[in-house]
Design a protein around this motif. Structure first.
Motif, PDB file in Angstrom:
ATOM      1  N   THR A  27       0.833  -1.204   0.000  1.00 34.14           N
ATOM      2  CA  THR A  27       0.000   0.000   0.000  1.00 34.14           C
ATOM      3  C   THR A  27       0.868   1.256   0.000  1.00 34.14           C
ATOM      4  O   THR A  27       1.814   1.353   0.782  1.00 34.14           O
ATOM      5  CB  THR A  27      -0.899   0.009   1.259  1.00 34.14           C
ATOM      6  OG1 THR A  27      -1.781  -1.122   1.201  1.00 34.14           O
ATOM      7  CG2 THR A  27      -1.735   1.291   1.339  1.00 34.14           C
ATOM      8  N   ILE A  28       0.529   2.191  -0.887  1.00 35.82           N
ATOM      9  CA  ILE A  28       1.212   3.488  -0.886  1.00 35.82           C
ATOM     10  C   ILE A  28       0.226   4.565  -0.441  1.00 35.82           C
ATOM     11  O   ILE A  28      -0.873   4.674  -1.002  1.00 35.82           O
ATOM     12  CB  ILE A  28       1.757   3.881  -2.278  1.00 35.82           C
ATOM     13  CG1 ILE A  28       2.556   2.736  -2.900  1.00 35.82           C
ATOM     14  CG2 ILE A  28       2.633   5.140  -2.167  1.00 35.82           C
ATOM     15  CD1 ILE A  28       3.158   3.085  -4.263  1.00 35.82           C
ATOM     16  N   ALA A  29       0.594   5.320   0.581  1.00 35.31           N
ATOM     17  CA  ALA A  29      -0.219   6.454   1.030  1.00 35.31           C
ATOM     18  C   ALA A  29       0.341   7.715   0.358  1.00 35.31           C
ATOM     19  O   ALA A  29       1.525   8.025   0.496  1.00 35.31           O
ATOM     20  CB  ALA A  29      -0.165   6.590   2.542  1.00 35.31           C
ATOM     21  N   ILE A  30      -0.513   8.392  -0.387  1.00 36.26           N
ATOM     22  CA  ILE A  30      -0.077   9.525  -1.209  1.00 36.26           C
ATOM     23  C   ILE A  30      -0.759  10.806  -0.743  1.00 36.26           C
ATOM     24  O   ILE A  30      -1.963  10.825  -0.459  1.00 36.26           O
ATOM     25  CB  ILE A  30      -0.410   9.245  -2.699  1.00 36.26           C
ATOM     26  CG1 ILE A  30       0.261   7.934  -3.146  1.00 36.26           C
ATOM     27  CG2 ILE A  30       0.046  10.398  -3.597  1.00 36.26           C
ATOM     28  CD1 ILE A  30      -0.199   7.438  -4.509  1.00 36.26           C
ATOM     29  N   ASP A  31       0.008  11.857  -0.689  1.00 34.71           N
ATOM     30  CA  ASP A  31      -0.476  13.181  -0.326  1.00 34.71           C
ATOM     31  C   ASP A  31      -1.148  13.823  -1.550  1.00 34.71           C
ATOM     32  O   ASP A  31      -0.906  13.404  -2.686  1.00 34.71           O
ATOM     33  CB  ASP A  31       0.769  13.991   0.110  1.00 34.71           C
ATOM     34  CG  ASP A  31       0.438  15.401   0.511  1.00 34.71           C
ATOM     35  OD1 ASP A  31      -0.673  15.656   1.011  1.00 34.71           O
ATOM     36  OD2 ASP A  31       1.326  16.267   0.332  1.00 34.71           O
ATOM     37  N   ILE A  32      -1.983  14.815  -1.337  1.00 30.90           N
ATOM     38  CA  ILE A  32      -2.617  15.501  -2.474  1.00 30.90           C
ATOM     39  C   ILE A  32      -1.886  16.804  -2.797  1.00 30.90           C
ATOM     40  O   ILE A  32      -1.360  16.973  -3.902  1.00 30.90           O
ATOM     41  CB  ILE A  32      -4.119  15.774  -2.192  1.00 30.90           C
ATOM     42  CG1 ILE A  32      -4.879  14.444  -2.070  1.00 30.90           C
ATOM     43  CG2 ILE A  32      -4.716  16.631  -3.328  1.00 30.90           C
ATOM     44  CD1 ILE A  32      -6.365  14.591  -1.786  1.00 30.90           C
ATOM     45  N   ASP A  33      -1.835  17.728  -1.825  1.00 29.22           N
ATOM     46  CA  ASP A  33      -1.311  19.061  -2.139  1.00 29.22           C
ATOM     47  C   ASP A  33       0.200  19.059  -2.360  1.00 29.22           C
ATOM     48  O   ASP A  33       0.965  18.579  -1.520  1.00 29.22           O
ATOM     49  CB  ASP A  33      -1.709  20.044  -1.039  1.00 29.22           C
ATOM     50  CG  ASP A  33      -3.200  20.332  -1.077  1.00 29.22           C
ATOM     51  OD1 ASP A  33      -3.681  20.810  -2.127  1.00 29.22           O
ATOM     52  OD2 ASP A  33      -3.894  20.036  -0.084  1.00 29.22           O
ATOM     53  N   ASN A  34       0.591  19.571  -3.480  1.00 33.39           N
ATOM     54  CA  ASN A  34       1.995  19.641  -3.930  1.00 33.39           C
ATOM     55  C   ASN A  34       2.593  18.276  -4.240  1.00 33.39           C
ATOM     56  O   ASN A  34       3.803  18.136  -4.361  1.00 33.39           O
ATOM     57  CB  ASN A  34       2.863  20.408  -2.925  1.00 33.39           C
ATOM     58  CG  ASN A  34       2.409  21.855  -2.804  1.00 33.39           C
ATOM     59  OD1 ASN A  34       2.298  22.532  -3.813  1.00 33.39           O
ATOM     60  ND2 ASN A  34       2.106  22.299  -1.603  1.00 33.39           N
ATOM     61  N   VAL A  35       1.710  17.279  -4.393  1.00 35.09           N
ATOM     62  CA  VAL A  35       2.139  15.956  -4.843  1.00 35.09           C
ATOM     63  C   VAL A  35       1.286  15.565  -6.060  1.00 35.09           C
ATOM     64  O   VAL A  35       1.808  15.342  -7.139  1.00 35.09           O
ATOM     65  CB  VAL A  35       2.034  14.914  -3.710  1.00 35.09           C
ATOM     66  CG1 VAL A  35       2.309  13.512  -4.239  1.00 35.09           C
ATOM     67  CG2 VAL A  35       3.023  15.255  -2.594  1.00 35.09           C
ATOM     68  N   LEU A  36      -0.045  15.525  -5.865  1.00 36.98           N
ATOM     69  CA  LEU A  36      -0.941  15.333  -7.015  1.00 36.98           C
ATOM     70  C   LEU A  36      -1.345  16.679  -7.607  1.00 36.98           C
ATOM     71  O   LEU A  36      -1.497  16.820  -8.815  1.00 36.98           O
ATOM     72  CB  LEU A  36      -2.204  14.575  -6.598  1.00 36.98           C
ATOM     73  CG  LEU A  36      -2.045  13.135  -6.123  1.00 36.98           C
ATOM     74  CD1 LEU A  36      -3.430  12.531  -5.865  1.00 36.98           C
ATOM     75  CD2 LEU A  36      -1.268  12.289  -7.121  1.00 36.98           C
ATOM     76  N   ALA A  37      -1.562  17.656  -6.735  1.00 36.52           N
ATOM     77  CA  ALA A  37      -2.029  18.982  -7.168  1.00 36.52           C
ATOM     78  C   ALA A  37      -0.904  20.008  -7.037  1.00 36.52           C
ATOM     79  O   ALA A  37      -0.177  20.000  -6.044  1.00 36.52           O
ATOM     80  CB  ALA A  37      -3.213  19.422  -6.312  1.00 36.52           C
ATOM     81  N   ALA A  38      -0.792  20.873  -8.052  1.00 40.74           N
ATOM     82  CA  ALA A  38       0.212  21.950  -8.005  1.00 40.74           C
ATOM     83  C   ALA A  38      -0.346  23.076  -7.133  1.00 40.74           C
ATOM     84  O   ALA A  38      -0.688  24.168  -7.597  1.00 40.74           O
ATOM     85  CB  ALA A  38       0.529  22.442  -9.409  1.00 40.74           C
ATOM     86  N   SER A  39      -0.445  22.790  -5.849  1.00 39.72           N
ATOM     87  CA  SER A  39      -1.180  23.648  -4.918  1.00 39.72           C
ATOM     88  C   SER A  39      -0.477  24.967  -4.626  1.00 39.72           C
ATOM     89  O   SER A  39      -1.131  26.006  -4.533  1.00 39.72           O
ATOM     90  CB  SER A  39      -1.401  22.891  -3.608  1.00 39.72           C
ATOM     91  OG  SER A  39      -1.904  21.615  -3.876  1.00 39.72           O
ATOM     92  N   ALA A  40       0.832  24.930  -4.471  1.00 37.29           N
ATOM     93  CA  ALA A  40       1.540  26.172  -4.153  1.00 37.29           C
ATOM     94  C   ALA A  40       1.345  27.190  -5.281  1.00 37.29           C
ATOM     95  O   ALA A  40       1.005  28.343  -5.029  1.00 37.29           O
ATOM     96  CB  ALA A  40       3.025  25.893  -3.918  1.00 37.29           C
TER      97      ALA A  40
END
Ligand SMILES: [Mg+2]
Length: 198
Positions: A3-16
């Protein structure tokens, strides 16, 4: 299957990038992506009260909906999804679950079933120091073997719990002289593909 736990902001989404753009537009600030941080009061150079007011304005504007995906994320997620169970662990609050799920559907064909909303900021007593909390227990709860996150504190918490941590990206806010044991930095999604799917 691991299992891989993945972050959303600044990992999937270009949040910055997205936050800086809308922030400059709404508040007349002149920030660049290098000014981004999770402590918004510090990021804007304003007091806590003003940071909360601006946060409210951002939320009214559903600011996360216009974020773009990080380059290569959608394609690599599809490849990872064939070999690993993927779960998302985000510090976003539960109240943006619908917005977040819609955003994911817009850009990712991988069906993310499990999304854990850590909700560090929802409790008013945490509003000042939500940025100090980490996801360590959540990684353990979802049974993560590997974690992908752009925040060093979450990677450190993962490593302490015996979970392999990938520090995502080469960002102004995740620089460090030396990476602690159990943490490795991959600069982008193509590098993750290379290292985890071969
Ligand atoms: Mg993040």
């Amino acid at each position: 299957m691991k299992t891989i736990a993945i972050d959303i902001d600044n990992v999937l989404a270009a949040s910055a990038e997205g936050l800086v753009a809308i922030s400059n537009q709404l508040f007349g600030s002149h920030m660049t992506i290098n000014d981004f941080g999770e402590d918004w009061s510090k990021m804007w150079g304003v007091d806590h009260k003003e940071a909360e007011r601006r946060g409210e304005v951002l939320r009214e504007n559903k600011y996360q909906k216009d974020y773009l995906p990080v380059d290569g994320a959608a394609q690599v997620i599809n490849e990872l999804g064939k070999r690993y169970k993927l779960v998302l662990v985000t510090s976003r609050p539960k109240k943006v679950e619908e917005l977040t799920r819609n955003w994911l559907k817009q850009y990712f064909s991988y069906p993310f079933d499990i999304i854990v909303f850590a909700d560090f900021w929802d409790d008013p007593k945490n509003s000042k120091d939500g940025h100090l909390q980490h996801k360590g227990d959540l990684f353990t709860q979802v049974g993560a073997d590997i974690v992908i996150d752009d925040q060093l504190k979450h990677c450190e918490a993962a490593a302490k719990a015996g979970v392999q941590a990938i520090l995502f990206g080469d960002y102004a806010w995740n620089q460090t002289n030396e990476l602690p044991d159990g943490i490795i930095r991959y600069k982008d999604w193509p590098e993750i593909l290379e290292e985890l799917v071969r």
